[in-house]
Design a protein around this motif. Structure first.
Motif, PDB file in Angstrom:
ATOM      1  N   PHE A  29       0.837  -1.203   0.000  1.00 49.58           N
ATOM      2  CA  PHE A  29       0.000   0.000   0.000  1.00 49.58           C
ATOM      3  C   PHE A  29       0.865   1.244   0.000  1.00 49.58           C
ATOM      4  N   ARG A  30       2.105   1.117   0.495  1.00 45.56           N
ATOM      5  CA  ARG A  30       2.995   2.268   0.521  1.00 45.56           C
ATOM      6  C   ARG A  30       3.504   2.619  -0.870  1.00 45.56           C
ATOM      7  N   MET A  31       3.173   1.783  -1.869  1.00 42.58           N
ATOM      8  CA  MET A  31       3.606   2.040  -3.241  1.00 42.58           C
ATOM      9  C   MET A  31       2.928   3.269  -3.824  1.00 42.58           C
ATOM     10  N   ASN A  32       1.982   3.877  -3.128  1.00 45.06           N
ATOM     11  CA  ASN A  32       1.362   5.090  -3.635  1.00 45.06           C
ATOM     12  C   ASN A  32       2.401   6.215  -3.722  1.00 45.06           C
ATOM     13  N   VAL A  33       3.422   6.118  -2.911  1.00 45.84           N
ATOM     14  CA  VAL A  33       4.499   7.104  -2.919  1.00 45.84           C
ATOM     15  C   VAL A  33       5.799   6.358  -3.174  1.00 45.84           C
ATOM     16  N   ILE A  34       6.475   6.697  -4.247  1.00 44.87           N
ATOM     17  CA  ILE A  34       7.676   5.981  -4.669  1.00 44.87           C
ATOM     18  C   ILE A  34       8.772   6.980  -5.018  1.00 44.87           C
ATOM     19  N   GLY A  35       9.971   6.647  -4.662  1.00 45.30           N
ATOM     20  CA  GLY A  35      11.113   7.475  -5.039  1.00 45.30           C
ATOM     21  C   GLY A  35      12.215   6.637  -5.639  1.00 45.30           C
ATOM     22  N   TRP A  36      12.909   7.209  -6.599  1.00 47.18           N
ATOM     23  CA  TRP A  36      14.124   6.617  -7.142  1.00 47.18           C
ATOM     24  C   TRP A  36      15.310   7.450  -6.658  1.00 47.18           C
ATOM     25  N   TYR A  37      16.343   6.752  -6.255  1.00 44.98           N
ATOM     26  CA  TYR A  37      17.547   7.381  -5.735  1.00 44.98           C
ATOM     27  C   TYR A  37      18.755   6.792  -6.455  1.00 44.98           C
ATOM     28  N   ARG A  38      19.878   7.479  -6.353  1.00 44.45           N
ATOM     29  CA  ARG A  38      21.105   6.939  -6.927  1.00 44.45           C
ATOM     30  C   ARG A  38      22.297   7.322  -6.063  1.00 44.45           C
ATOM     31  N   GLN A  39      23.313   6.476  -6.152  1.00 42.12           N
ATOM     32  CA  GLN A  39      24.542   6.731  -5.412  1.00 42.12           C
ATOM     33  C   GLN A  39      25.726   6.450  -6.318  1.00 42.12           C
ATOM     34  N   ALA A  40      26.442   7.504  -6.632  1.00 37.42           N
ATOM     35  CA  ALA A  40      27.648   7.379  -7.428  1.00 37.42           C
ATOM     36  C   ALA A  40      28.829   7.082  -6.503  1.00 37.42           C
ATOM     37  N   LEU A  47      18.221  11.753  -4.094  1.00 35.15           N
ATOM     38  CA  LEU A  47      16.922  11.598  -4.737  1.00 35.15           C
ATOM     39  C   LEU A  47      17.036  11.986  -6.201  1.00 35.15           C
ATOM     40  N   VAL A  48      16.406  11.198  -7.065  1.00 35.08           N
ATOM     41  CA  VAL A  48      16.395  11.477  -8.497  1.00 35.08           C
ATOM     42  C   VAL A  48      14.990  11.868  -8.938  1.00 35.08           C
ATOM     43  N   ALA A  49      14.006  11.085  -8.536  1.00 35.87           N
ATOM     44  CA  ALA A  49      12.626  11.321  -8.958  1.00 35.87           C
ATOM     45  C   ALA A  49      11.702  10.689  -7.934  1.00 35.87           C
ATOM     46  N   ALA A  50      10.483  11.175  -7.875  1.00 32.83           N
ATOM     47  CA  ALA A  50       9.498  10.610  -6.961  1.00 32.83           C
ATOM     48  C   ALA A  50       8.116  10.807  -7.566  1.00 32.83           C
ATOM     49  N   ILE A  51       7.198   9.985  -7.099  1.00 32.92           N
ATOM     50  CA  ILE A  51       5.821  10.139  -7.544  1.00 32.92           C
ATOM     51  C   ILE A  51       4.904   9.852  -6.367  1.00 32.92           C
ATOM     52  N   SER A  52       3.891  10.696  -6.216  1.00 32.25           N
ATOM     53  CA  SER A  52       2.856  10.511  -5.214  1.00 32.25           C
ATOM     54  C   SER A  52       1.521  10.600  -5.929  1.00 32.25           C
ATOM     55  N   GLY A  53       0.750   9.527  -5.906  1.00 26.35           N
ATOM     56  CA  GLY A  53      -0.446   9.499  -6.720  1.00 26.35           C
ATOM     57  C   GLY A  53      -0.057   9.642  -8.176  1.00 26.35           C
ATOM     58  N   ILE A  68       9.318   8.883 -14.293  1.00 23.13           N
ATOM     59  CA  ILE A  68       8.935   7.907 -13.270  1.00 23.13           C
ATOM     60  C   ILE A  68       7.487   7.498 -13.509  1.00 23.13           C
ATOM     61  N   SER A  69       7.211   6.231 -13.304  1.00 21.70           N
ATOM     62  CA  SER A  69       5.847   5.736 -13.467  1.00 21.70           C
ATOM     63  C   SER A  69       5.677   4.491 -12.614  1.00 21.70           C
ATOM     64  N   ARG A  70       4.462   3.980 -12.573  1.00 23.41           N
ATOM     65  CA  ARG A  70       4.233   2.744 -11.835  1.00 23.41           C
ATOM     66  C   ARG A  70       3.035   2.022 -12.409  1.00 23.41           C
ATOM     67  N   ASP A  71       3.035   0.722 -12.165  1.00 25.31           N
ATOM     68  CA  ASP A  71       1.914  -0.147 -12.507  1.00 25.31           C
ATOM     69  C   ASP A  71       1.415  -0.724 -11.198  1.00 25.31           C
ATOM     70  N   SER A  72       0.333  -0.143 -10.676  1.00 28.04           N
ATOM     71  CA  SER A  72      -0.164  -0.563  -9.363  1.00 28.04           C
ATOM     72  C   SER A  72      -0.592  -2.028  -9.358  1.00 28.04           C
ATOM     73  N   ALA A  73      -1.129  -2.502 -10.467  1.00 23.56           N
ATOM     74  CA  ALA A  73      -1.584  -3.894 -10.534  1.00 23.56           C
ATOM     75  C   ALA A  73      -0.420  -4.864 -10.377  1.00 23.56           C
ATOM     76  N   CYS A  98       7.551   7.832   1.295  1.00 28.99           N
ATOM     77  CA  CYS A  98       7.922   9.195   1.687  1.00 28.99           C
ATOM     78  C   CYS A  98       8.242   9.986   0.424  1.00 28.99           C
ATOM     79  N   TYR A  99       7.404  10.982   0.117  1.00 29.15           N
ATOM     80  CA  TYR A  99       7.492  11.691  -1.153  1.00 29.15           C
ATOM     81  C   TYR A  99       8.604  12.732  -1.126  1.00 29.15           C
ATOM     82  N   GLY A 100       9.569  12.552  -2.016  1.00 31.23           N
ATOM     83  CA  GLY A 100      10.628  13.539  -2.125  1.00 31.23           C
ATOM     84  C   GLY A 100      11.563  13.611  -0.942  1.00 31.23           C
ATOM     85  N   CYS A 101      11.558  12.584  -0.131  1.00 32.75           N
ATOM     86  CA  CYS A 101      12.371  12.614   1.094  1.00 32.75           C
ATOM     87  C   CYS A 101      13.833  12.306   0.799  1.00 32.75           C
ATOM     88  N   PRO A 102      14.732  12.867   1.571  1.00 30.96           N
ATOM     89  CA  PRO A 102      16.146  12.539   1.377  1.00 30.96           C
ATOM     90  C   PRO A 102      16.419  11.077   1.716  1.00 30.96           C
TER      91      PRO A 102
END
Length: 119
Positions: A29-40, A47-53, A68-73, A98-102
């Motif tokens: 259920f927490r997948m409603n808010v997703i973030g992608w991060y990267r570490q060089a 943080l690279v990108a995030a999506i909420s709803g 960024i996108s998601r497939d809830s199914a 956590c939307y846009g969180c560090p």
């Protein structure tokens, strides 16, 4: 608790594209808010990108190139990366809830997926 598995990384030439996937199991259920991060190498995880709803956000360095996108199914999130640059080289991770969180907002992470962009 949610378990995350990232995949889709690889070696690509500058200007190329990759699509990363983030598969979730557990407390999805927490997948409603997703973030992608990267570490060089030698750098902090960022943080690279995030999506909420249906509302995405991107850091300036990837705007216009990453989507960024998601497939809830499927409980899966994606990061489409186009026009890749050598400075995009990093291990990419996803996280949820956590939307846009560090990055230091999260206590656990998946294994990540390596993206290497050659010049």
């Amino acid at each position: 608790q949610v378990h995350l598995v990232e995949s889709g990384g690889g070696l690509v030439q500058a200007g190329g594209s990759l699509r990363l996937s983030c598969a979730a199991s557990g407390s999805t259920f927490r997948m409603n808010v997703i973030g992608w991060y990267r570490q060089a190498p030698g750098q902090q995880r960022e943080l690279v990108a995030a999506i909420s709803g249906s509302m995405p956000m991107y850091v300036d360095s990837v705007k216009g190139r990453f989507t960024i996108s998601r497939d809830s199914a499927k409980n899966t999130a994606y990061l489409q990366m186009n026009s890749l640059k050598p400075e995009d080289t990093a291990v990419y991770y996803c996280n949820v809830g956590c939307y846009g969180c560090p990055a230091n907002s999260f206590r656990s992470w998946g294994q990540g997926t390596q993206v290497t962009v050659s010049s």
